[in-house]
Design an enzyme around this catalytic site. Structure first.
Site, PDB file in Angstrom:
ATOM      1  N   ASP A  37       0.864  -1.180   0.000  1.00 51.94           N
ATOM      2  CA  ASP A  37       0.000   0.000   0.000  1.00 51.94           C
ATOM      3  C   ASP A  37       0.898   1.227   0.000  1.00 51.94           C
ATOM      4  O   ASP A  37       2.107   1.122   0.245  1.00 51.94           O
ATOM      5  CB  ASP A  37      -0.935   0.022   1.210  1.00 51.94           C
ATOM      6  CG  ASP A  37      -2.254   0.747   0.931  1.00 51.94           C
ATOM      7  OD1 ASP A  37      -2.225   1.759   0.197  1.00 51.94           O
ATOM      8  OD2 ASP A  37      -3.294   0.316   1.448  1.00 51.94           O
ATOM      9  N   ASP A  62       3.210   1.997  -5.033  1.00 52.11           N
ATOM     10  CA  ASP A  62       2.348   2.830  -5.852  1.00 52.11           C
ATOM     11  C   ASP A  62       2.088   2.047  -7.129  1.00 52.11           C
ATOM     12  O   ASP A  62       2.990   1.872  -7.955  1.00 52.11           O
ATOM     13  CB  ASP A  62       3.042   4.158  -6.160  1.00 52.11           C
ATOM     14  CG  ASP A  62       2.251   5.052  -7.096  1.00 52.11           C
ATOM     15  OD1 ASP A  62       1.202   4.619  -7.627  1.00 52.11           O
ATOM     16  OD2 ASP A  62       2.688   6.196  -7.334  1.00 52.11           O
ATOM     17  N   VAL A  63       0.876   1.555  -7.288  1.00 48.78           N
ATOM     18  CA  VAL A  63       0.593   0.641  -8.397  1.00 48.78           C
ATOM     19  C   VAL A  63       0.683   1.317  -9.756  1.00 48.78           C
ATOM     20  O   VAL A  63       0.720   0.628 -10.786  1.00 48.78           O
ATOM     21  CB  VAL A  63      -0.792  -0.019  -8.231  1.00 48.78           C
ATOM     22  CG1 VAL A  63      -0.831  -0.874  -6.972  1.00 48.78           C
ATOM     23  CG2 VAL A  63      -1.918   1.017  -8.250  1.00 48.78           C
ATOM     24  N   ASN A  89      -6.426  -4.871  -5.604  1.00 49.11           N
ATOM     25  CA  ASN A  89      -7.464  -4.159  -4.857  1.00 49.11           C
ATOM     26  C   ASN A  89      -7.249  -2.651  -4.803  1.00 49.11           C
ATOM     27  O   ASN A  89      -8.209  -1.898  -4.607  1.00 49.11           O
ATOM     28  CB  ASN A  89      -7.522  -4.711  -3.425  1.00 49.11           C
ATOM     29  CG  ASN A  89      -8.346  -3.846  -2.503  1.00 49.11           C
ATOM     30  OD1 ASN A  89      -9.571  -3.826  -2.579  1.00 49.11           O
ATOM     31  ND2 ASN A  89      -7.677  -3.100  -1.631  1.00 49.11           N
ATOM     32  N   TYR A 156     -14.473   6.982 -12.320  1.00 51.53           N
ATOM     33  CA  TYR A 156     -14.406   5.765 -11.512  1.00 51.53           C
ATOM     34  C   TYR A 156     -15.159   4.624 -12.194  1.00 51.53           C
ATOM     35  O   TYR A 156     -14.647   3.495 -12.292  1.00 51.53           O
ATOM     36  CB  TYR A 156     -14.995   6.046 -10.129  1.00 51.53           C
ATOM     37  CG  TYR A 156     -15.035   4.848  -9.212  1.00 51.53           C
ATOM     38  CD1 TYR A 156     -13.889   4.433  -8.539  1.00 51.53           C
ATOM     39  CD2 TYR A 156     -16.213   4.141  -9.002  1.00 51.53           C
ATOM     40  CE1 TYR A 156     -13.916   3.337  -7.689  1.00 51.53           C
ATOM     41  CE2 TYR A 156     -16.254   3.048  -8.157  1.00 51.53           C
ATOM     42  CZ  TYR A 156     -15.101   2.645  -7.507  1.00 51.53           C
ATOM     43  OH  TYR A 156     -15.129   1.558  -6.668  1.00 51.53           O
ATOM     44  N   LYS A 160     -13.552   1.009 -13.504  1.00 47.34           N
ATOM     45  CA  LYS A 160     -13.972  -0.280 -12.970  1.00 47.34           C
ATOM     46  C   LYS A 160     -14.625  -1.158 -14.043  1.00 47.34           C
ATOM     47  O   LYS A 160     -14.519  -2.393 -13.988  1.00 47.34           O
ATOM     48  CB  LYS A 160     -14.911  -0.073 -11.781  1.00 47.34           C
ATOM     49  CG  LYS A 160     -14.209   0.501 -10.555  1.00 47.34           C
ATOM     50  CD  LYS A 160     -13.074  -0.399 -10.077  1.00 47.34           C
ATOM     51  CE  LYS A 160     -12.494   0.043  -8.744  1.00 47.34           C
ATOM     52  NZ  LYS A 160     -11.431  -0.858  -8.260  1.00 47.34           N
ATOM     53  N   THR A 191     -16.712   0.478   4.203  1.00 41.35           N
ATOM     54  CA  THR A 191     -15.313   0.812   4.454  1.00 41.35           C
ATOM     55  C   THR A 191     -15.137   2.278   4.818  1.00 41.35           C
ATOM     56  O   THR A 191     -14.019   2.707   5.133  1.00 41.35           O
ATOM     57  CB  THR A 191     -14.462   0.541   3.209  1.00 41.35           C
ATOM     58  OG1 THR A 191     -14.891   1.403   2.151  1.00 41.35           O
ATOM     59  CG2 THR A 191     -14.575  -0.908   2.777  1.00 41.35           C
TER      60      THR A 191
END
Length: 250
Positions: A37, A62-63, A89, A156, A160, A191
């Site tokens: 993360d 950092d993806v 994720n 977003y 997705k 969350t």
């Protein structure tokens, strides 16, 4: 109980929420976990993984940076024997109307949510191919096909939806190598993310529209991820497992 003993799982965005719940449940099922993360809470999750009797390898990731993704995969190879399970994720969930989104806003969401999935997948696939085994689970969203509780999510939603398209096509490419790749499609999961971008009235309306009458728990989504990471799911690939309390049915 699903047995993931001797498997190594890498979870992105594992510091909080769904990622944290997934990392801990994978550990409870016997997997060692690469906890990644950008937030410092990843260290606490690593400690919690080890409290469950598993080995944790904690790395900042950092993806959006493919070099970082490859470096983490290399570390997992050197220290744990390689990544058997990847859970993509990591994601961001900004709320902006279409008129408010500029090119940088758009690109940032695509880079994290969609390109990040590609970067991490690309980093672990060579090792999976060498071993003839792999499980990849990508976290999408009901917003990718149906925005159930609010507008202002076009970037977003696009990211997705792209995750699902990537999953379906990549499944065909990877199946001959013993690698499955699937998506989980959550609805509203408790969350705290929805509260950051939606009003209490919008959340209340979304819960009212959900047949089960509540938000999901992170652990409920983690259970779906763990199933798709397991041997019993060996014949499942390119699928999207919807975990949304029925909100996309209405």
């Amino acid at each position: 109980m699903i047995d993931l003993t001797d498997r190594v799982a890498m979870v992105t965005g594992a510091g909080r929420g769904i990622g944290k719940a997934t990392a801990l449940l994978l550990a409870e099922q016997g997997a060692d976990v690469v906890v990644t993360d950008v937030v410092p809470e990843r260290e606490d999750v690593g400690d919690a993984v080890e409290d469950r009797g598993a080995t944790a390898l904690v790395r900042e990731l950092d993806v959006t940076d493919p070099a970082q993704a490859r470096a983490v995969a290399d570390d997992a190879e050197a220290e744990l024997g390689g990544v058997d399970v990847l859970v993509n994720n990591a994601g961001i969930f900004p709320a902006q109307s279409l008129d408010e989104i500029d090119h940088e806003d758009w690109q940032r969401v695509i880079d994290v949510n969609l390109t990040g999935t590609f970067n991490c997948t690309s980093a672990v696939v060579p090792g999976m191919r060498d071993r003839g085994y792999g499980r990849i689970v990508n976290v999408s969203s009901a917003a990718g096909g149906r925005v159930g509780w609010a507008g202002s999510l076009s970037h977003y939603a696009a990211s997705k939806a792209g995750v699902v398209g990537f999953t379906r096509s990549a499944a065909i490419d990877l199946a001959p190598d013993g690698i499955t790749i699937n998506a989980v499609v959550p609805g509203m999961i408790d969350t705290g993310a929805a509260e950051e971008v939606s009003s209490p009235e919008e959340i209340e309306a979304a819960v009212a529209a959900t047949p089960v009458g509540r938000q999901g728990e992170p652990e409920e989504l983690a259970s779906a991820v763990v199933y798709l990471s397991s041997e019993p799911a060996a014949f499942v690939t390119g699928a999207s497992l919807v975990v949304d309390g029925g909100i996309t049915l209405v």
